[in-house]
Design an enzyme around this catalytic site. Structure first.
Site, PDB file in Angstrom:
ATOM      1  N   HIS A 258      69.617  35.255  67.368  1.00  0.00           N
ATOM      2  CA  HIS A 258      69.497  36.789  68.210  1.00  0.00           C
ATOM      3  C   HIS A 258      69.988  37.715  68.321  1.00  0.00           C
ATOM      4  O   HIS A 258      71.130  38.080  66.868  1.00  0.00           O
ATOM      5  CB  HIS A 258      71.139  35.151  69.167  1.00  0.00           C
ATOM      6  CG  HIS A 258      70.600  35.552  70.611  1.00  0.00           C
ATOM      7  ND1 HIS A 258      71.069  36.397  70.980  1.00  0.00           N
ATOM      8  CD2 HIS A 258      70.083  34.756  71.474  1.00  0.00           C
ATOM      9  CE1 HIS A 258      70.919  36.009  72.724  1.00  0.00           C
ATOM     10  NE2 HIS A 258      70.066  35.786  72.731  1.00  0.00           N
ATOM     11  N   ASP A 309      66.467  28.504  73.102  1.00  0.00           N
ATOM     12  CA  ASP A 309      64.945  28.011  73.056  1.00  0.00           C
ATOM     13  C   ASP A 309      64.834  26.947  72.141  1.00  0.00           C
ATOM     14  O   ASP A 309      63.407  25.760  72.204  1.00  0.00           O
ATOM     15  CB  ASP A 309      63.589  28.918  72.688  1.00  0.00           C
ATOM     16  CG  ASP A 309      64.056  29.493  73.730  1.00  0.00           C
ATOM     17  OD1 ASP A 309      64.119  29.611  75.005  1.00  0.00           O
ATOM     18  OD2 ASP A 309      64.331  31.152  73.554  1.00  0.00           O
TER      19      ASP A 309
HETATM   20  N1  COA Z   1      63.234  33.039  61.421  1.00  0.00           N
HETATM   21  C1  COA Z   1      63.441  34.017  59.654  1.00  0.00           C
HETATM   22  N2  COA Z   1      64.427  35.080  59.614  1.00  0.00           N
HETATM   23  C2  COA Z   1      64.497  35.947  60.811  1.00  0.00           C
HETATM   24  C3  COA Z   1      64.545  34.655  62.478  1.00  0.00           C
HETATM   25  C4  COA Z   1      63.816  33.450  62.396  1.00  0.00           C
HETATM   26  N3  COA Z   1      63.876  32.822  63.553  1.00  0.00           N
HETATM   27  N4  COA Z   1      65.284  35.588  63.001  1.00  0.00           N
HETATM   28  C5  COA Z   1      66.061  36.806  62.433  1.00  0.00           C
HETATM   29  N5  COA Z   1      65.126  36.854  60.761  1.00  0.00           N
HETATM   30  C6  COA Z   1      65.949  38.049  59.900  1.00  0.00           C
HETATM   31  C7  COA Z   1      64.693  39.008  60.403  1.00  0.00           C
HETATM   32  O1  COA Z   1      63.026  38.309  59.210  1.00  0.00           O
HETATM   33  C8  COA Z   1      65.413  39.936  59.735  1.00  0.00           C
HETATM   34  O2  COA Z   1      65.933  39.558  58.224  1.00  0.00           O
HETATM   35  P1  COA Z   1      65.669  40.981  56.917  1.00  0.00           P
HETATM   36  O3  COA Z   1      66.409  41.763  57.024  1.00  0.00           O
HETATM   37  O4  COA Z   1      66.040  40.035  56.007  1.00  0.00           O
HETATM   38  O5  COA Z   1      64.055  41.613  57.346  1.00  0.00           O
HETATM   39  C9  COA Z   1      66.721  39.675  59.938  1.00  0.00           C
HETATM   40  O6  COA Z   1      67.086  38.180  60.386  1.00  0.00           O
HETATM   41  C10 COA Z   1      67.146  40.870  61.604  1.00  0.00           C
HETATM   42  O7  COA Z   1      66.208  40.492  62.146  1.00  0.00           O
HETATM   43  P2  COA Z   1      65.733  41.314  63.521  1.00  0.00           P
HETATM   44  O8  COA Z   1      64.204  40.818  63.816  1.00  0.00           O
HETATM   45  O9  COA Z   1      66.150  42.584  62.987  1.00  0.00           O
HETATM   46  O10 COA Z   1      66.956  40.397  64.642  1.00  0.00           O
HETATM   47  P3  COA Z   1      66.861  41.461  66.244  1.00  0.00           P
HETATM   48  O11 COA Z   1      68.119  41.422  66.486  1.00  0.00           O
HETATM   49  O12 COA Z   1      65.895  42.182  66.343  1.00  0.00           O
HETATM   50  O13 COA Z   1      66.397  39.835  66.545  1.00  0.00           O
HETATM   51  C11 COA Z   1      65.010  38.100  66.927  1.00  0.00           C
HETATM   52  C12 COA Z   1      65.950  38.609  67.475  1.00  0.00           C
HETATM   53  C13 COA Z   1      65.626  36.432  68.565  1.00  0.00           C
HETATM   54  C14 COA Z   1      64.331  38.438  67.983  1.00  0.00           C
HETATM   55  C15 COA Z   1      65.475  37.354  66.226  1.00  0.00           C
HETATM   56  O14 COA Z   1      65.478  36.393  65.639  1.00  0.00           O
HETATM   57  C16 COA Z   1      63.478  36.515  66.382  1.00  0.00           C
HETATM   58  O15 COA Z   1      62.577  37.126  65.875  1.00  0.00           O
HETATM   59  N6  COA Z   1      63.470  34.539  66.643  1.00  0.00           N
HETATM   60  C17 COA Z   1      62.762  34.202  66.253  1.00  0.00           C
HETATM   61  C18 COA Z   1      62.063  34.057  68.095  1.00  0.00           C
HETATM   62  C19 COA Z   1      63.100  33.571  68.936  1.00  0.00           C
HETATM   63  O16 COA Z   1      63.452  32.447  68.959  1.00  0.00           O
HETATM   64  N7  COA Z   1      63.157  34.104  70.433  1.00  0.00           N
HETATM   65  C20 COA Z   1      63.982  33.930  71.002  1.00  0.00           C
HETATM   66  C21 COA Z   1      64.873  34.484  71.489  1.00  0.00           C
HETATM   67  S1  COA Z   1      66.484  33.646  72.720  1.00  0.00           S
END
Ligand code: COA
Length: 384
Positions: A258, A309
């Site tokens: 998140h 979720d």
């Molecule tokens: N599975 C695996 N790795 C994950 C992850 C996940 N669900 N969520 C984050 N990471 C990792 C990323 O790969 C990244 O790793 P790196 O630094 O080695 O590249 C790191 O954590 C940071 O991710 P980032 O995308 O920059 O974080 P964010 O704050 O932009 O993203 C989300 C937040 C929610 C988009 C992200 O956690 C995600 O894609 N989750 C899955 C989708 C989801 O459940 N969405 C509903 C949100 S309520």
């Protein structure tokens, strides 16, 4: 000015609707903790809360409930559109189009007054479950089930989907799920809604923008993806290998991580308990058990916590919802938050118009087309 990719930590608006403490893992709607609201309140009451910034008195709640019941009906235009939408459009595309279509016959027309916008908000919130249920029954070739005025909002949604009154336990579980999704500060869909509202565009257009943003797998689409993963795993014994393999292939595990919570998402804790209860109640604890194993491995491998979720997927599955209706159900609940934010934006508006940092070339001279060299190594068609 430094660029903040993804607008992380940028404060885009002031709001009195919800607040998160990402470190403590707390979420409040208008100062009331999500735990207390999920345990004691109802979706109707929370809808009142986010729109009026106070809990309702008994008579205020009765008035809103009556208004919501009256606004559940879909008009003729929607009914005419639904066969085509059920055949051609995905559930979220249907919803996007359905809300757009509903604007055509809204009794308040293009009146953008505060009073009209409140009425439009309640109409939108009330209508979404009807759209989703009509769509689902239409595509399954079943008769449409008219809304039942005796049932509360969440229970009526299950009734319109399945054609029979839900058990008390299912009705309460659905109501809790609705409350958990109502609002979440400046999430992507709410931000979109506020951006559109800030141009002084109308309520329906702002909600349509929010639906479009919610549709994506990194936002509302995650609950469906989480369920698809659980189904692919199929058995608790396969969970560990599946997750390690997915992570080794650099895949994201949907329903984890998140932007704001760096520890527990309080909604995940509520839904974890609900998923367990429903699993026991339905005699199929498999989804809960797989989820538990997945959670353990994702924590070991990545240190990531489940978000709202992840356990919502098993909750909605146990309640009988088809997987592709999970995100529309999210929209049905979040519409309360979206419309409250849109009204809040209108009440103290300034156009939302951030800056960008230009990183392209500068000061180039225009070359007439006949003098431009072809680039033989570059593909002529863009890959979409
Ligand atoms: N599975 C695996 N790795 C994950 C992850 C996940 N669900 N969520 C984050 N990471 C990792 C990323 O790969 C990244 O790793 P790196 O630094 O080695 O590249 C790191 O954590 C940071 O991710 P980032 O995308 O920059 O974080 P964010 O704050 O932009 O993203 C989300 C937040 C929610 C988009 C992200 O956690 C995600 O894609 N989750 C899955 C989708 C989801 O459940 N969405 C509903 C949100 S309520």
């Amino acid at each position: 000015m430094p660029t903040t990719k993804g607008l992380e930590e940028v404060v885009a608006a002031q709001t009195a609707i919800s607040d998160i403490d990402g470190k403590l893992g707390k979420l409040w709607y208008v100062g009331y903790s999500i735990d207390e609201l999920c345990a004691s309140s109802t979706f109707e009451e929370v809808t009142y809360l986010v729109h009026h910034l106070e809990l309702p008195t008994q008579s205020e709640l009765e008035d809103l409930t009556e208004q919501m019941i009256n606004d559940r009906e879909a008009g003729d235009f929607i009914r005419e559109l639904m066969p085509t939408l059920a055949q051609q459009a995905s559930p979220m595309s249907m919803l996007r189009t359905g809300i757009s279509a509903a604007s055509a016959y809204d009794p308040d027309g293009w009146d953008n007054s505060a009073e009209a916008n409140y009425r439009k908000a309640i109409r939108i919130i009330s209508l979404i479950p009807t759209l989703v249920a009509y769509y689902d029954r239409q595509r399954r070739g079943l008769d449409l089930v008219e809304p039942n005025p005796k049932l509360p909002h969440a229970a009526n949604f299950l009734y319109m989907l399945f054609g029979e009154e839900p058990s008390q336990e299912a009705a309460e579980a659905m109501d809790t799920a609705f409350i958990a999704y109502v609002d979440h500060t400046m999430n992507a869909s709410t931000f979109c809604a506020r951006v559109v509202a800030s141009t002084l565009s109308d309520m329906h257009s702002s909600v349509v923008a929010a639906i479009a943003a919610l549709k994506g797998p990194l936002h509302g689409g995650a609950n469906e993806q989480a369920m698809r993963m659980l189904e692919e795993i199929g058995d608790p014994s396969r969970a560990e290998d599946h997750v390690r393999d997915a992570l080794a292939r650099k895949q994201r595990i949907m329903g984890f991580g998140h932007r704001v919570y760096k520890g527990d998402d309080p909604r995940a804790a509520i839904l974890r308990g609900l998923a367990q209860e429903l699993g026991e109640h339905t005699g199929d604890p498999r989804w809960y058990e797989i989820s538990q194993r997945v959670e353990k491995v994702v924590m070991e491998e990545k240190g990531l916590y489940p978000n709202v979720d992840f356990y919502m997927a098993s909750v909605l599955h146990s309640l009988g919802l088809p997987t592709d209706l999970f995100t529309p159900m999210f929209a049905a609940a979040r519409s309360a938050g979206w419309t409250a934010h849109i009204r809040e934006q209108y009440a103290d508006n300034r156009l939302i118009r951030p800056e960008s940092e230009y990183i392209g070339p500068r000061d180039r001279s225009y070359v007439p087309i006949e003098e431009r060299a072809e680039q033989p190594d570059q593909p002529k068609e863009a890959v979409s």
